[in-house]
Structure formats: C-alpha cells, structure tokens
Design a protein around this motif. Sequence first.
Motif, PDB file in Angstrom:
ATOM      1  N   LEU A  39       0.829  -1.212   0.000  1.00 52.58           N
ATOM      2  CA  LEU A  39       0.000   0.000   0.000  1.00 52.58           C
ATOM      3  C   LEU A  39       0.861   1.259   0.000  1.00 52.58           C
ATOM      4  O   LEU A  39       0.529   2.256  -0.651  1.00 52.58           O
ATOM      5  N   VAL A  40       1.969   1.203   0.706  1.00 51.00           N
ATOM      6  CA  VAL A  40       2.859   2.369   0.757  1.00 51.00           C
ATOM      7  C   VAL A  40       3.483   2.586  -0.619  1.00 51.00           C
ATOM      8  O   VAL A  40       3.480   3.694  -1.162  1.00 51.00           O
ATOM      9  N   GLU A  41       3.981   1.504  -1.203  1.00 54.31           N
ATOM     10  CA  GLU A  41       4.676   1.652  -2.492  1.00 54.31           C
ATOM     11  C   GLU A  41       3.736   2.052  -3.625  1.00 54.31           C
ATOM     12  O   GLU A  41       4.087   2.849  -4.481  1.00 54.31           O
ATOM     13  N   ASN A  42       2.532   1.491  -3.622  1.00 54.43           N
ATOM     14  CA  ASN A  42       1.631   1.751  -4.747  1.00 54.43           C
ATOM     15  C   ASN A  42       0.702   2.932  -4.542  1.00 54.43           C
ATOM     16  O   ASN A  42       0.231   3.523  -5.513  1.00 54.43           O
ATOM     17  N   TYR A  43       0.400   3.239  -3.288  1.00 52.45           N
ATOM     18  CA  TYR A  43      -0.576   4.302  -3.040  1.00 52.45           C
ATOM     19  C   TYR A  43      -0.041   5.426  -2.153  1.00 52.45           C
ATOM     20  O   TYR A  43      -0.756   6.400  -1.890  1.00 52.45           O
ATOM     21  N   GLY A  44       1.150   5.272  -1.661  1.00 52.39           N
ATOM     22  CA  GLY A  44       1.728   6.332  -0.823  1.00 52.39           C
ATOM     23  C   GLY A  44       0.975   6.552   0.479  1.00 52.39           C
ATOM     24  O   GLY A  44       1.035   7.644   1.055  1.00 52.39           O
ATOM     25  N   ILE A  45       0.231   5.528   0.947  1.00 60.18           N
ATOM     26  CA  ILE A  45      -0.463   5.680   2.237  1.00 60.18           C
ATOM     27  C   ILE A  45       0.564   5.923   3.337  1.00 60.18           C
ATOM     28  O   ILE A  45       1.610   5.265   3.356  1.00 60.18           O
TER      29      ILE A  45
END
Length: 526
Positions: free
Chosen positions: A504-510
């Motif tokens: 989620l961090v890598e793909n959506y920058g959450i």
Amino acid sequence: MFCYQCEQTAGCTGCTQSGVCGKSADTARLQDELTGALIGLARATESNPATQNTYQTIIEGLFTTITNVSFDDDAIIRQIEKTHAAKEELVPGCGSCGAPCGKTEDYDMQQLWNDNEDIRSLKSLILFGLRGMAAYAYHAQMLGYQDDEVNDFFCEGLFKVGYENTMEELLPTVLKVGEINLKCMALLDKANTESYGTPTPAVVPLTVEKGPFIVVTGHDLKDLELLLEQTKDKGINIYTHGEMLPAHAYPKLKKYPHLKGNFGTAWQNQQKEFANLPAPALFTTNCLMPPKASYADRVFTTEVVAFPDTVHIGEDKDFTPVIEKALELGGFAEDMEFTGINGGNKVQTGFGHGTILSVADKVVEAVKAGDISHFFLVAGCDGARPGRNYYTEFVKQTPKDSIILTLACGKYRFNDLDLGEIGGLPRIMDMGQCNDAYGAIQVAVALADAFGCGVNDLPLSFVLSWYEQKAVCILLTLLHLGIKNIRLGPSLPAFLSPNILNFLVENYGIAPITTPEEDLKALLGK
Ligand code: FSO
Ligand code: SF4
C-alpha cells in the motif's frame, strides 16, 4: 477469541481475552460462527441461484458483526439459525445428506485467523470491507433500494474469504470491494436523496429545550423518519446524536418542527453524555457501547443493533416504549445550553455534493483567483484512543485560505469551530455521514474535470481517521479510484501485515499521520 477488526484492538494486535469494545469471548465466538455460516451460504450460491432471502440474510449477518453493533448472543444465535435456514432454502436436504460434498458446510474461521499472515491480511481486508458495505446496503434496502451487482458481490467476496488462497486472486478482490462499495454508496446516496430530498446547509443548535425529548443516534434515516412521524403532536422533541446529525439537512426530515437540534458529540463519549440524561436514546446502528447501569433502562435499540436486557424495537417499528420513556422522564426543566468540544454552541451540516456542486463555478473561480489555496478532506471516525486531538489541531492549523471538507463522526473534534468563510462558503463544510464519502468523491472528480487534471493533481489532501469496518470499505474505494498519499490515523490497522502495508505504501503512498505541523508541511509541499 481472536478479533482485530477495529482500531482500538488490544495492544494494537488483537483482542484475545475480551474485546476492548466490551464484546465477550462468547459473543466473538458466535460472531465467528455466524461469519462461517454466511461463507457457507455464499458458497451454496455457486451452483444455486441466490434469492432475495439469501441476500438479505447475508447483509444482515455481516452488519451484525460490525464493531459496536450486537452484543446480544441470543440475537446472534437467531441470525446463525436464519443463515442455516436460508441455505436449506437454496439446497433443500443438504444438512441431512448422507454423502456430504463438503461444498456447503459452514466455514471454520480458525482457518482464517491461523493462516499465513499475508493471506490473512488480504482476506481480512475483504471481509471487513464487506461488513462495512453491508451496513450501507442495509440502509438502502430499508428505503427500498437494491442493486444486483452489489448483492452478488457479497456472495463472491465471502466465497473468496473462505476458499481462495492465492495472493493473485485475493489482491484484485480487495480492490473490487472498493469498486463495488462505490456503487453501494451511490445507491444509498440515491436512496437518501430520492426519499428525503437533496441536503441543503443547516445550522444546528446544540441547546436542548425544556420538556420531554428523545435522542436518536446511528445512521438510519428511515428510523428517524418513522420516529418523527410517531412523535408528531405529542409534545416530544427529537435530537440527533453522532452520525444522525446530517439528517437536519434533508428537506423531508427538517420539515418536522420537533426535530430540534443535536445533542452530544461522537460515539465514544456516550457513556458520559447519556449518564444523566432525562431522556431515552434510540440506537439505529453502531456505535453502541455497553450501557452503564446508570442509564441502561433508557437505551433502546432497533434493526441489528442489540444489547442484552435493553428494549429492542422490532420490525413493526412501534416506538411506543421509547415515547413512553420520554414522557415518563420528562426532559430538562429548563432549556440547557450544551457546547461542542471546542465550546461552540452550534454546528453546521448539509454541504453534500448537491450543494457544493451547485456552486462549483464559484469554487473553481476562487481557486483560479488564488482565494482558495487547498482543500483538505479531514474525515472518518472518532474514537477513544488518545492522539485523536491530532485532527482538531490539524484543522486549526490549516491555512486561512483553505477549505476543510468533512464527514462521519470524526468531525465532532472540530465541527463547532468557527474558522470563517471564503467567498460566502464556510471554511469547514460537513458533507454528511461516513457513506457520504460518495459525495466527497463526486466533488473531487468534478473539480478534477474543471481543472482538466486527475484527482491526485488537485490541491486536495485526504487526512482520514478510522475506527471500524465502514472506514475499511471507504478506504478501499479510495484506493480503487487510485487516490494517493492518504494520511491515515490515529494508528494503522492491525490486520495489515508488513508485506501488505508495504504494497500500500509503495503503490498508493499511504502514510500514517505524524504531527499536524509535519503533515501540513508535507501535504502543502513546503
Ligand atoms: Fe462513526 Fe461509529 Fe459512521 Fe462508524 S458512529 S464510527 S465509520 O459507526 O459509521 O462514522
Ligand atoms: Fe477488539 Fe475491536 Fe474486535 Fe472489539 S471489535 S473485539 S475492540 S478488535
């Protein structure tokens, strides 16, 4: 027991002895049993067409297992029996078959809780997202609105929770929960606005007038309407609480002169706020906390909300016991002036997509002229954990030429603040309940169209607070739409495994919230 579906889960990992929410180990076990039965029912629809009863049973069952909805073991047992009966209707004689095929049995939730952590994480996202979505589907259904695609997806999603074990299949299903939830929220938006009119801005007093009154909380507008009808001309005033506040904006609800104002703040303050209230409180949905003995006799539940030994209003929706209680208690002897958590004596609501988009030209002009520099969607649930004053501080520190859109119960942290206006629009605009995230998405898409860019290129930041499973389905909707750089707090979900979180961090920058100062700096690109 094992439960880690909400933000206040024990030790930020999972409740194993009893729930921080007050759920007992027995109730948790029954809720698992119910979920396992629902998965069995969903599996039975693979080779047998689902009926209206199948869908309704699944939606009710999923809604029952949301945090702070049902603490009543007998009610959950009845729901399990209803689920088995619904399966029997689809595949008659299945339960007594001499050569069981294993295809319609109840699923054992222990398999899920003990699975590989990444599979468990993806399945949890699907299951909890479905639970949240079920609440929205339920409210729409109460108003007579349904959608076949939404209904069918409950079966598909539950089937995957039970019987799909590859990351390749589960990951797209996680995003599909978001896609279908967008349709479900659109359905509820249509149901609410076609039934009660397009919300228009309303100033809602926090004063409770003298005399008998009833406090209504939760999300179900139909229940509120029925109560308003049944209390007409009875000398009883009605006050909204928690997520019912946006009801004041709907023309067909605000026409009732005895819908007077709003009492109290968000759900986690109810034990304090209801303790000395000379009035009954009607819970139409979560968030119900175990009532203290001091006011348990004044708590009334309806729909799937239930607590042992409190009066439950059944399907006949006869609110007489609530009305009688209000008359018996009599209310305050004098008008009582209450305030929000920042000392304000009124709040505003009713800035749904209908209102905001009706002045879209003005908003676009204000951005072009430099009068509005940024939009923040500061939205989501409130909760009891310390650290949630982050949202109050964040809003207070936003630049004076920025607009704050908000929705759901987290707004009580700041909705009584007067931050002034820009071009005749208040800087804080309450768009409604958590399901009105649909409206926020409509506004974002319209702004992106007007500026000829993508939503991620707008001067718009998402700063979200989560607590229970409706927040999960909304988050998945935002991810499905490709929204990036969401700030999420007050803590990250325990059901995100390190690998899934990385994804989620890598793909959506959450990113988790940090401090208002740091986050504002980052979001404003300073
Ligand atoms: Fe709040 Fe409770 Fe609407 Fe939730 S009252 S926490 S996300 O049920 O549903 O915002
Ligand atoms: Fe714990 Fe939340 Fe589950 Fe309640 S709903 S048992 S607090 S994780």
